[in-house]
Scaffold this active site. Structure first.
Site, PDB file in Angstrom:
ATOM      1  N   ARG A   1       0.791  -1.281  -0.027  1.00  0.00           N
ATOM      2  CA  ARG A   1      -0.024  -0.032  -0.035  1.00  0.00           C
ATOM      3  C   ARG A   1       0.881   1.213   0.059  1.00  0.00           C
ATOM      4  NH1 ARG A   1      -3.353  -3.776   2.410  1.00  0.00           N
ATOM      5  NH2 ARG A   1      -5.218  -3.911   1.309  1.00  0.00           N
ATOM      6  N   SER A   2       2.306   1.017   0.046  1.00  0.00           N
ATOM      7  CA  SER A   2       3.012   2.335   0.068  1.00  0.00           C
ATOM      8  C   SER A   2       2.847   3.173  -1.065  1.00  0.00           C
ATOM      9  CB  SER A   2       4.445   1.906   0.212  1.00  0.00           C
ATOM     10  OG  SER A   2       4.773   1.164   1.382  1.00  0.00           O
TER      11      SER A   2
ATOM     12  N   THR B   1      10.855  -3.897   1.569  1.00  0.00           N
ATOM     13  CA  THR B   1      10.108  -4.829   2.534  1.00  0.00           C
ATOM     14  C   THR B   1      10.431  -6.360   2.311  1.00  0.00           C
ATOM     15  OG1 THR B   1       7.755  -5.355   3.022  1.00  0.00           O
ATOM     16  CG2 THR B   1       8.074  -4.839   0.663  1.00  0.00           C
TER      17      THR B   1
ATOM     18  N   LYS C   1      14.779  -6.919   3.637  1.00  0.00           N
ATOM     19  CA  LYS C   1      15.140  -5.889   4.766  1.00  0.00           C
ATOM     20  C   LYS C   1      16.513  -6.153   5.193  1.00  0.00           C
ATOM     21  CE  LYS C   1      10.692  -4.254   6.467  1.00  0.00           C
ATOM     22  NZ  LYS C   1      10.061  -4.036   7.482  1.00  0.00           N
TER      23      LYS C   1
ATOM     24  N   ASP D   1      10.345   1.777  11.256  1.00  0.00           N
ATOM     25  CA  ASP D   1       9.381   1.267  11.863  1.00  0.00           C
ATOM     26  C   ASP D   1       9.108   1.665  13.418  1.00  0.00           C
ATOM     27  OD1 ASP D   1       8.322  -0.250   9.991  1.00  0.00           O
ATOM     28  OD2 ASP D   1       9.585  -1.988  10.363  1.00  0.00           O
TER      29      ASP D   1
ATOM     30  N   GLY E   1      10.740  -8.753  13.127  1.00  0.00           N
ATOM     31  CA  GLY E   1      11.370  -7.668  12.768  1.00  0.00           C
ATOM     32  C   GLY E   1      10.442  -6.441  13.567  1.00  0.00           C
TER      33      GLY E   1
ATOM     34  N   GLY F   1      -3.077  -0.739  13.484  1.00  0.00           N
ATOM     35  CA  GLY F   1      -1.874  -0.721  12.880  1.00  0.00           C
ATOM     36  C   GLY F   1      -1.688   0.449  11.634  1.00  0.00           C
TER      37      GLY F   1
HETATM   38  P1  NAP Z   1       7.893 -11.814  11.210  1.00  0.00           P
HETATM   39  O1  NAP Z   1       9.499 -11.078  11.537  1.00  0.00           O
HETATM   40  O2  NAP Z   1       7.639 -12.764  10.235  1.00  0.00           O
HETATM   41  O3  NAP Z   1       7.345 -11.999  12.833  1.00  0.00           O
HETATM   42  C1  NAP Z   1       6.362 -12.928  12.785  1.00  0.00           C
HETATM   43  C2  NAP Z   1       6.121 -13.056  14.460  1.00  0.00           C
HETATM   44  O4  NAP Z   1       4.642 -13.558  14.446  1.00  0.00           O
HETATM   45  C3  NAP Z   1       7.069 -13.958  15.240  1.00  0.00           C
HETATM   46  O5  NAP Z   1       7.014 -13.503  16.316  1.00  0.00           O
HETATM   47  C4  NAP Z   1       6.411 -15.402  15.021  1.00  0.00           C
HETATM   48  O6  NAP Z   1       6.604 -16.258  16.156  1.00  0.00           O
HETATM   49  C5  NAP Z   1       4.651 -14.906  15.158  1.00  0.00           C
HETATM   50  N1  NAP Z   1       3.922 -15.871  14.834  1.00  0.00           N
HETATM   51  C6  NAP Z   1       3.474 -16.026  13.501  1.00  0.00           C
HETATM   52  N2  NAP Z   1       2.691 -17.036  13.315  1.00  0.00           N
HETATM   53  C7  NAP Z   1       2.382 -17.692  14.649  1.00  0.00           C
HETATM   54  C8  NAP Z   1       1.500 -18.680  15.264  1.00  0.00           C
HETATM   55  N3  NAP Z   1       0.751 -19.362  14.371  1.00  0.00           N
HETATM   56  N4  NAP Z   1       1.640 -18.617  16.561  1.00  0.00           N
HETATM   57  C9  NAP Z   1       2.377 -17.786  17.227  1.00  0.00           C
HETATM   58  N5  NAP Z   1       3.109 -16.778  16.754  1.00  0.00           N
HETATM   59  C10 NAP Z   1       3.047 -16.780  15.449  1.00  0.00           C
HETATM   60  O7  NAP Z   1       7.212 -10.588  10.807  1.00  0.00           O
HETATM   61  P2  NAP Z   1       7.046  -9.049  11.312  1.00  0.00           P
HETATM   62  O8  NAP Z   1       7.847  -8.272  10.156  1.00  0.00           O
HETATM   63  O9  NAP Z   1       7.718  -8.846  12.514  1.00  0.00           O
HETATM   64  O10 NAP Z   1       5.824  -8.528  11.143  1.00  0.00           O
HETATM   65  C11 NAP Z   1       4.615  -8.865  12.252  1.00  0.00           C
HETATM   66  C12 NAP Z   1       3.285  -8.306  12.040  1.00  0.00           C
HETATM   67  O11 NAP Z   1       3.267  -6.849  12.166  1.00  0.00           O
HETATM   68  C13 NAP Z   1       2.561  -8.583  10.600  1.00  0.00           C
HETATM   69  O12 NAP Z   1       1.511  -8.823  10.645  1.00  0.00           O
HETATM   70  C14 NAP Z   1       3.086  -7.153  10.072  1.00  0.00           C
HETATM   71  O13 NAP Z   1       2.221  -7.201   8.861  1.00  0.00           O
HETATM   72  C15 NAP Z   1       2.724  -6.312  10.999  1.00  0.00           C
HETATM   73  N6  NAP Z   1       3.313  -5.099  10.972  1.00  0.00           N
HETATM   74  C16 NAP Z   1       2.797  -3.763  10.840  1.00  0.00           C
HETATM   75  C17 NAP Z   1       3.629  -2.537  10.648  1.00  0.00           C
HETATM   76  C18 NAP Z   1       2.691  -1.669  10.631  1.00  0.00           C
HETATM   77  O14 NAP Z   1       3.172  -0.401  10.076  1.00  0.00           O
HETATM   78  N7  NAP Z   1       1.533  -1.360  11.088  1.00  0.00           N
HETATM   79  C19 NAP Z   1       4.831  -2.735  10.501  1.00  0.00           C
HETATM   80  C20 NAP Z   1       5.553  -3.731  10.464  1.00  0.00           C
HETATM   81  C21 NAP Z   1       4.839  -4.980  10.772  1.00  0.00           C
HETATM   82  P3  NAP Z   1       7.800 -17.260  15.880  1.00  0.00           P
HETATM   83  O15 NAP Z   1       9.140 -16.428  16.266  1.00  0.00           O
HETATM   84  O16 NAP Z   1       7.336 -18.263  16.926  1.00  0.00           O
HETATM   85  O17 NAP Z   1       7.801 -17.602  14.563  1.00  0.00           O
END
Ligand code: NAP
Length: 283
Positions: free
Chosen positions: A19-20, A65, A69, A105, A134, A243
């Site tokens: 969506r950027s 993205t 990253k 972020d 992340g 978010g």
């Molecule tokens: P990531 O690095 O892939 O991390 C995913 C996280 O979710 C990990 O802690 C993972 O746990 C956990 N997880 C995934 N599936 C799971 C499950 N079934 N049960 C329990 N834990 C689970 O992703 P990320 O970049 O940090 O992003 C995380 C979320 O934040 C995404 O939904 C993303 O869209 C959102 N986000 C939003 C913004 C914003 O601007 N609003 C910015 C960045 C990210 P494990 O370590 O155990 O795998």
């Protein structure tokens, strides 16, 4: 010879759902600026060469993205301290062929929090953070910098939470995933940084019984905007933050660097993104 009209964009693979472009194009029109913001699909193979060719193509920079990253960080000439600390970049500024990487972020998370809850203070009470990816790294670092005195980190994979705590230092305690519900007692802020609750992912299974009614509940997931967590928190009377505002705020420093104006996170932009999320059913 590249045009002097600044180009920027979002690098990812795939990048079609980002969506950027919506928000940067909105700002370019709002501030009547010459420039473009494009989708830049780059596959992991041959990433470095394509990434480094952006300068010759007239790009002033780009957002980065999934899944680039970390790789993009290794291809930069200079890094901001936030990017080094988090081990990932999401914003690149190119000046005279030199690539400067940063990570916005944490800035986006805190700016949105301050906009939506102006009286919030980091030292009011413990904060519970869910996730250790992340996004969680950026949130934990931002809360430490804002003066948080106690952070409780829960992640399905405990070792990842422990690693995050060791890397960032500060007042971070980790605990087993199974103890999440009881970990909510006396906390003043609960942040979901996991992908649970996102469209296509399982919901976050959590009981909010121990959560104080005044605690602020912030979900980084924005597809859907009202996640099951936010619905349950609102039902209990807790203040909530979705978010979408973070997505907008994290984009602002990049826009300022490439196009010369620090843009506002205004209501019309929020509505534009909301209608896009609704029309694409949250993808
Ligand atoms: P990531 O690095 O892939 O991390 C995913 C996280 O979710 C990990 O802690 C993972 O746990 C956990 N997880 C995934 N599936 C799971 C499950 N079934 N049960 C329990 N834990 C689970 O992703 P990320 O970049 O940090 O992003 C995380 C979320 O934040 C995404 O939904 C993303 O869209 C959102 N986000 C939003 C913004 C914003 O601007 N609003 C910015 C960045 C990210 P494990 O370590 O155990 O795998």
């Amino acid at each position: 010879m590249p045009s002097s009209i600044p180009r920027a964009g979002i690098i990812g693979w795939p990048v079609s759902h980002s969506r950027s472009p919506i928000l940067h194009t909105y700002w370019l029109r709002k501030y009547a600026l010459a420039g473009s913001y494009e989708r830049i699909p780059i596959s992991p193979e041959n990433f470095a060469a394509q990434f480094r060719s952006l300068s010759d193509q007239g790009f002033a920079g780009a957002n980065v993205t999934i899944p680039h990253k970390q790789t993009a960080m290794a291809c930069c000439d200079e890094l901001e301290p936030a990017a080094k600390r988090l081990g990932a970049v999401n914003t690149i500024v190119i000046t005279q062929g030199r690539y400067h990487g940063s990570n916005t972020d944490g800035y986006g998370f805190i700016e949105n929090l301050r906009q939506r809850a102006p009286h919030w203070r980091a030292d009011t009470g413990p904060a519970v953070i869910i996730g250790a990816g992340g996004a969680a790294r950026a949130v934990v670092a931002a809360l430490i910098d804002a003066g948080a005195k106690q952070l409780r980190l829960f992640n399905r994979t405990r070792s990842r939470a422990d690693q995050l705590a060791a890397d960032l230092g500060g007042p971070v305690e980790t605990a087993d995933w199974q103890r999440l519900d009881s970990g909510l007692a006396d906390c003043s802020l609960l942040v979901n940084c996991s992908s649970l609750g996102m469209t296509g992912q399982p919901p976050l299974e959590i009981s909010l019984r121990a959560l104080p009614p005044t605690a602020l509940v912030y979900d980084l997931v924005y597809t859907p905007l009202q996640t099951p967590l936010l619905k349950a928190a609102s039902h209990n009377g807790n203040p909530t933050i979705d978010g979408l505002g973070m997505l907008i705020h994290q984009a602002r420093p990049g826009f300022a660097a490439w196009f010369g104006v620090m843009p506002e996170a205004d209501e019309s932009l929020l509505q534009l993104l909301l209608s896009d999320i609704e029309s694409t059913k949250g993808i």
